[in-house]
Design a protein around this motif. Structure first.
Motif, PDB file in Angstrom:
ATOM      1  N   UNK A  40       0.824  -1.207   0.000  1.00  0.00           N
ATOM      2  CA  UNK A  40       0.000   0.000   0.000  1.00  0.00           C
ATOM      3  C   UNK A  40       0.859   1.257   0.000  1.00  0.00           C
ATOM      4  N   UNK A  41       2.006   1.184   0.675  1.00  0.00           N
ATOM      5  CA  UNK A  41       2.899   2.334   0.736  1.00  0.00           C
ATOM      6  C   UNK A  41       3.882   2.355  -0.422  1.00  0.00           C
ATOM      7  N   UNK A  42       3.742   1.420  -1.353  1.00  0.00           N
ATOM      8  CA  UNK A  42       4.631   1.385  -2.500  1.00  0.00           C
ATOM      9  C   UNK A  42       5.984   0.799  -2.186  1.00  0.00           C
ATOM     10  N   UNK A  43       6.036  -0.138  -1.228  1.00  0.00           N
ATOM     11  CA  UNK A  43       7.292  -0.780  -0.859  1.00  0.00           C
ATOM     12  C   UNK A  43       7.110  -2.290  -0.964  1.00  0.00           C
ATOM     13  N   UNK A  44       7.977  -2.960  -1.692  1.00  0.00           N
ATOM     14  CA  UNK A  44       7.935  -4.421  -1.789  1.00  0.00           C
ATOM     15  C   UNK A  44       9.330  -4.924  -2.104  1.00  0.00           C
ATOM     16  N   UNK A  45       9.546  -6.201  -1.849  1.00  0.00           N
ATOM     17  CA  UNK A  45      10.862  -6.799  -2.049  1.00  0.00           C
ATOM     18  C   UNK A  45      10.760  -7.977  -2.999  1.00  0.00           C
ATOM     19  N   UNK A  46      11.726  -8.061  -3.914  1.00  0.00           N
ATOM     20  CA  UNK A  46      11.775  -9.172  -4.851  1.00  0.00           C
ATOM     21  C   UNK A  46      13.146  -9.836  -4.779  1.00  0.00           C
ATOM     22  N   UNK A  47      13.205 -11.106  -5.114  1.00  0.00           N
ATOM     23  CA  UNK A  47      14.478 -11.792  -5.238  1.00  0.00           C
ATOM     24  C   UNK A  47      15.151 -11.374  -6.541  1.00  0.00           C
ATOM     25  N   UNK A  48      16.481 -11.361  -6.526  1.00  0.00           N
ATOM     26  CA  UNK A  48      17.188 -11.056  -7.764  1.00  0.00           C
ATOM     27  C   UNK A  48      17.072 -12.201  -8.768  1.00  0.00           C
ATOM     28  N   UNK A  49      17.050 -13.412  -8.270  1.00  0.00           N
ATOM     29  CA  UNK A  49      16.831 -14.585  -9.105  1.00  0.00           C
ATOM     30  C   UNK A  49      15.584 -15.292  -8.601  1.00  0.00           C
ATOM     31  N   UNK A  50      14.732 -15.789  -9.483  1.00  0.00           N
ATOM     32  CA  UNK A  50      13.486 -16.428  -9.043  1.00  0.00           C
ATOM     33  C   UNK A  50      13.714 -17.668  -8.184  1.00  0.00           C
ATOM     34  N   UNK A  51      14.793 -18.388  -8.441  1.00  0.00           N
ATOM     35  CA  UNK A  51      15.134 -19.546  -7.628  1.00  0.00           C
ATOM     36  C   UNK A  51      16.369 -19.255  -6.807  1.00  0.00           C
ATOM     37  N   UNK A  52      17.193 -20.268  -6.613  1.00  0.00           N
ATOM     38  CA  UNK A  52      18.417 -20.088  -5.856  1.00  0.00           C
ATOM     39  C   UNK A  52      19.406 -19.233  -6.639  1.00  0.00           C
ATOM     40  N   UNK A  53      20.035 -18.294  -5.947  1.00  0.00           N
ATOM     41  CA  UNK A  53      21.010 -17.418  -6.591  1.00  0.00           C
ATOM     42  C   UNK A  53      22.259 -18.212  -6.958  1.00  0.00           C
ATOM     43  N   UNK A  54      22.987 -17.794  -7.985  1.00  0.00           N
ATOM     44  CA  UNK A  54      24.229 -18.482  -8.361  1.00  0.00           C
ATOM     45  C   UNK A  54      25.182 -18.589  -7.176  1.00  0.00           C
ATOM     46  N   UNK A  55      25.741 -19.770  -6.981  1.00  0.00           N
ATOM     47  CA  UNK A  55      26.721 -20.063  -5.938  1.00  0.00           C
ATOM     48  C   UNK A  55      26.189 -19.851  -4.526  1.00  0.00           C
ATOM     49  N   UNK A  56      24.847 -19.940  -4.365  1.00  0.00           N
ATOM     50  CA  UNK A  56      24.261 -19.814  -3.029  1.00  0.00           C
ATOM     51  C   UNK A  56      24.700 -20.984  -2.162  1.00  0.00           C
ATOM     52  N   UNK A  57      24.928 -20.696  -0.876  1.00  0.00           N
ATOM     53  CA  UNK A  57      25.375 -21.715   0.062  1.00  0.00           C
ATOM     54  C   UNK A  57      24.232 -22.313   0.878  1.00  0.00           C
ATOM     55  N   UNK A  58      23.033 -21.739   0.716  1.00  0.00           N
ATOM     56  CA  UNK A  58      21.892 -22.222   1.479  1.00  0.00           C
ATOM     57  C   UNK A  58      20.643 -21.476   1.077  1.00  0.00           C
ATOM     58  N   UNK A  59      19.652 -21.505   1.948  1.00  0.00           N
ATOM     59  CA  UNK A  59      18.371 -20.857   1.642  1.00  0.00           C
ATOM     60  C   UNK A  59      17.955 -19.855   2.723  1.00  0.00           C
ATOM     61  N   UNK A  60      18.885 -19.493   3.601  1.00  0.00           N
ATOM     62  CA  UNK A  60      18.594 -18.496   4.632  1.00  0.00           C
ATOM     63  C   UNK A  60      18.594 -17.105   4.018  1.00  0.00           C
ATOM     64  N   UNK A  61      18.173 -16.124   4.804  1.00  0.00           N
ATOM     65  CA  UNK A  61      18.104 -14.752   4.299  1.00  0.00           C
ATOM     66  C   UNK A  61      19.435 -14.277   3.735  1.00  0.00           C
TER      67      UNK A  61
END
Length: 321
Positions: A40-61
């Motif tokens: 409503x305030x015009x603030x939202x967050x998106x992932x840079x990649x829809x799935x796991x990011x390249x070379x990600x070490x896990x799924x935590x924040x």
């Protein structure tokens, strides 16, 4: 004389220790650098990649790079965008001081703002991983320009301290889009059109540990020379580096002004339009100011520069044939 030098050195050491400690505390944050999203305030967050990011070490924040999007003030949109890179020594993110406050300053002037939560070296993501995130952020904004009602050729990147180092890397080590990529975001360039650097940690990769050192901080002294050659922004400035606005303070004990001067001199040598402001007083990590009467004027100088680049007014409507 010796006493004076000793006091100055102790002051610098204390400053560095406090800076790193504050950065470490800053990393304890939610996945969104802006806090709780509010559509409503015009603030939202998106992932840079829809799935796991390249070379990600896990799924935590800490494994999920994101963009927090803030809309311009209603009725003030000018078609320009800014990608904000908070600092924090690659240990944490100064999400409010060098993130949300900066994004709000830009949205109040008509910009669509994007705060990047990039992956941190303190979580095992050594360079170039943060650079991959910064490139992807610019590509995402450009590829989705129509969705955000912005001009894909009016993208500013702004970074402070370590975020300034990363913004400078993104400005000098950008990648061209691959028109044949399956992912439409990878089809566009990651080159920002303009860059703003606040007390950037240009000399982050150095074996000199008399000041804050990435190599010492992350215990990669044995790799330091190779990292320095690969990720020192001043070594990669070219005529294609975007026009740049830079400010620093003379008595910054954490990141010496000489580091920023090296980058500015490289810009001048390459013929890149650049504007530099060095203020006498002010510690490291001042954000938008609030520490010295002269230094507090730097956002006003930035606004003048942005206006001179043609970014403060909506683009002229295209003629219909």
């Amino acid at each position: 004389m010796t006493t004076t030098l000793t006091v100055k050195r102790l002051t610098a050491i204390v400053c560095v220790c406090l800076f790193v400690a504050a950065s470490a505390a800053a990393q304890k944050q939610p996945c969104s650098t802006a806090g709780e999203d509010n559509e409503f305030l015009g603030i939202r967050t998106i992932r840079l990649w829809p799935g796991q990011a390249p070379q990600a070490k896990g799924t935590a924040c800490e494994d999920i790079p994101t963009l927090t999007i803030l809309d311009p003030q209603p009725g003030h949109a000018n078609g320009s965008a800014v990608v904000v890179l908070p600092g924090g020594a690659y240990v944490g993110l100064a999400a409010n001081l060098e993130g949300r406050q900066v994004a709000d300053w830009f949205t109040g002037r008509g910009f669509q703002a994007f705060i990047l939560q990039y992956r941190l070296s303190s979580h095992g993501y050594l360079l170039p991983i943060p650079l991959l995130d910064a490139r992807r952020a610019v590509q995402t904004v450009r590829a989705r320009a129509a969705d955000y009602h912005i001009d894909p050729n009016r993208i500013v990147i702004i970074g402070f301290s370590a975020g300034g180092h990363l913004a400078a890397l993104a400005s000098t080590q950008f990648v061209a889009g691959n028109p044949n990529a399956e992912d439409p975001i990878e089809r566009v360039s990651s080159r920002p059109d303009f860059a703003v650097l606040g007390y950037p940690w240009i000399g982050a990769i150095s074996s000199d540990t008399s000041h804050l050192s990435y190599c010492k901080l992350f215990k990669v002294m044995d790799q330091c020379e190779a990292l320095r050659a690969a990720y020192s922004p001043d070594l990669f400035v070219s005529k294609d580096t975007p026009p740049t606005f830079w400010f620093h303070t003379f008595n910054d004990e954490t990141v010496p002004v000489e580091q920023g001067l090296r980058y500015y001199e490289a810009l001048v040598k390459a013929g890149v339009p650049a504007e530099a402001h060095i203020f006498a007083n002010g510690p490291h990590g001042v954000g938008l100011g609030k520490s010295d009467a002269a230094l507090d004027q730097w956002p006003n100088l930035l606004e003048i520069w942005l206006r001179a680049q043609g970014l403060m007014q909506p683009p002229a409507p295209r003629a219909v044939h």
